[in-house]
Design a protein around this motif. Structure first.
Motif, PDB file in Angstrom:
ATOM      1  N   TYR A 211       0.816  -1.222   0.000  1.00 17.99           N
ATOM      2  CA  TYR A 211       0.000   0.000   0.000  1.00 17.99           C
ATOM      3  C   TYR A 211       0.848   1.271   0.000  1.00 17.99           C
ATOM      4  CZ  TYR A 211       1.153  -0.061   4.981  1.00 17.99           C
ATOM      5  OH  TYR A 211       1.837  -0.088   6.174  1.00 17.99           O
ATOM      6  N   LEU A 220      -1.956  -3.046  -6.065  1.00 23.11           N
ATOM      7  CA  LEU A 220      -3.084  -3.319  -5.180  1.00 23.11           C
ATOM      8  C   LEU A 220      -4.408  -2.932  -5.839  1.00 23.11           C
ATOM      9  CD1 LEU A 220      -3.987  -4.327  -2.433  1.00 23.11           C
ATOM     10  CD2 LEU A 220      -3.631  -2.012  -1.519  1.00 23.11           C
ATOM     11  N   GLN A 228      -7.678  -6.755  -1.461  1.00 24.04           N
ATOM     12  CA  GLN A 228      -7.705  -5.372  -0.986  1.00 24.04           C
ATOM     13  C   GLN A 228      -8.264  -5.301   0.433  1.00 24.04           C
ATOM     14  OE1 GLN A 228      -9.774  -2.863  -3.779  1.00 24.04           O
ATOM     15  NE2 GLN A 228      -8.434  -3.405  -5.487  1.00 24.04           N
ATOM     16  N   ARG A 251      -8.793   3.058  -0.015  1.00 27.12           N
ATOM     17  CA  ARG A 251      -9.768   2.432  -0.905  1.00 27.12           C
ATOM     18  C   ARG A 251     -10.225   3.404  -1.995  1.00 27.12           C
ATOM     19  NH1 ARG A 251     -12.217  -2.158   0.269  1.00 27.12           N
ATOM     20  NH2 ARG A 251     -11.973  -1.907   2.522  1.00 27.12           N
ATOM     21  N   LEU A 254      -7.478   3.701  -4.561  1.00 27.61           N
ATOM     22  CA  LEU A 254      -7.417   2.544  -5.458  1.00 27.61           C
ATOM     23  C   LEU A 254      -8.477   2.642  -6.557  1.00 27.61           C
ATOM     24  CD1 LEU A 254      -6.854  -0.358  -2.877  1.00 27.61           C
ATOM     25  CD2 LEU A 254      -5.145   0.951  -4.163  1.00 27.61           C
TER      26      LEU A 254
END
Length: 352
Positions: A211, A220, A228, A251, A254
């Motif tokens: 991360y 990721l 994840q 999150r 991503l």
């Protein structure tokens, strides 16, 4: 010329200039108009008619997903071989079994040409006819060839010359990164910038939390949702004041990476270093690596990094293609960014 001599010349020359004989045929319908037929035309066999039909198509009309990369320019190729490859390219994971008519529709070839080429491909086990079916699928000989091709694939050797070209275009350090295990990644290789003040990777081969940093976030972002969740459920440690440790922020980051096709990091893992990273995919479409452009934050502003996006994306596509990736142009994988971020070139130093 005397009369006898003229008569002799006419007797010899007349057959040379006599037009081809014409017969009259009628259509099956009663009362239909007669049709003039040249018997010489009836001697054109099916193959010639098929070739004539294909010639009327735009050149390359029978090329499929992979084949548009084949250009008209360059050395002359063998048409039969091009057509056979077009038939093989008609098969995809979504179209694993096809009939003659379907292949003809996809490739633009005539059914007779498709059937004839399938006979040859089947003889060499490049295609196989499915049991109790008229459909075809790819054959076992392709698996044997693929295994040989995979044995000679080395990501670092493939990527090195492409990384060097990217370094020359950006004049910043270019890195190659891959996953070590589900939760860590590593630096595989680098091509350093020629500038005195530059990024130099000193941890090649060492595990790095996935991360942290732009390359890890790319890997990721293109992982499964389950992975994840596993990573974000653990402890996210900060290595710099700018490391993102809030799971919800990670999150959201991503999701942006998957949408944009690239990741940015501004001193999130190494103080004073900013990085751009884009994904590299293999023949299955899975993201297996990332390529990065990194340098001192004093030189690499957000705008300057965004200016590098199209060049890094081009490099990622080139590496992915050599790994067998055949995604459509413009797909988010591998590393194709929207035109809206493709900034000016060269980016202005110090732009913000």
């Amino acid at each position: 010329m005397s009369a006898p001599a003229f008569a002799s010349w006419r007797a010899i020359a007349r057959p040379m200039f006599r037009p081809a004989p014409v017969t009259i045929a009628t259509r099956p319908r009663s009362g239909a108009l007669p049709v003039l037929v040249n018997p010489a035309a009836s001697r054109i066999d099916a193959e010639e008619r098929s070739a004539h039909y294909d010639m009327r198509r735009p050149r390359g009309a029978y090329w499929t997903e992979r084949c548009p990369t084949m250009q008209d320019e360059g050395p002359k190729t063998v048409q039969a071989f091009d057509r056979a490859l077009a038939i093989l390219d008609a098969f995809t994971p979504e179209r694993s079994a096809l009939g003659v008519s379907e292949i003809a529709r996809i490739t633009g070839l005539s059914r007779s040409t498709v059937h004839r080429l399938l006979v040859t491909l089947r003889r060499h086990e490049l295609v196989q006819q499915l049991p109790d079916s008229t459909n075809y699928a790819l054959g076992p000989h392709l698996l044997r060839l693929a295994q040989i091709a995979f044995s000679s694939v080395n990501l670092q050797s493939i990527a090195k010359p492409i990384m060097e070209r990217l370094r020359d275009r950006c004049d910043e350090t270019v890195g190659l990164h891959a996953r070590l295990n589900p939760t860590t990644r590593t630096v595989l290789d680098q091509v350093e910038s020629s500038q005195p003040l530059r990024r130099t990777y000193t941890e090649i081969g060492h595990p790095i939390p996935i991360y942290q940093g732009a390359p890890g976030k790319v890997l990721l972002a293109y992982s499964s949702r389950e992975l994840q969740d596993e990573v974000l459920a653990g402890k996210l440690e900060a290595v710099t004041p700018r490391t993102i440790t809030d799971p919800e922020r990670v999150r959201a980051e991503l999701a942006r990476i998957r949408k944009n096709g690239y990741a940015l990091s501004f001193e999130e893992r190494v103080p004073g270093v900013s990085t751009l990273a884009v994904p590299i995919a293999n023949h299955t479409g899975a993201v297996v690596a990332a390529i990065s452009v990194a340098g001192p934050s004093t030189r690499l502003s957000r705008r300057r990094l965004l200016g590098f996006v199209p060049f890094a994306s081009e490099a990622a596509r080139a590496i992915s293609a050599k790994l067998g990736y055949a995604g459509e142009e413009g797909a988010a994988i591998p590393g194709v960014a929207p035109k809206s971020v493709q900034g000016e070139w060269p980016p202005r130093a110090g732009a913000v």
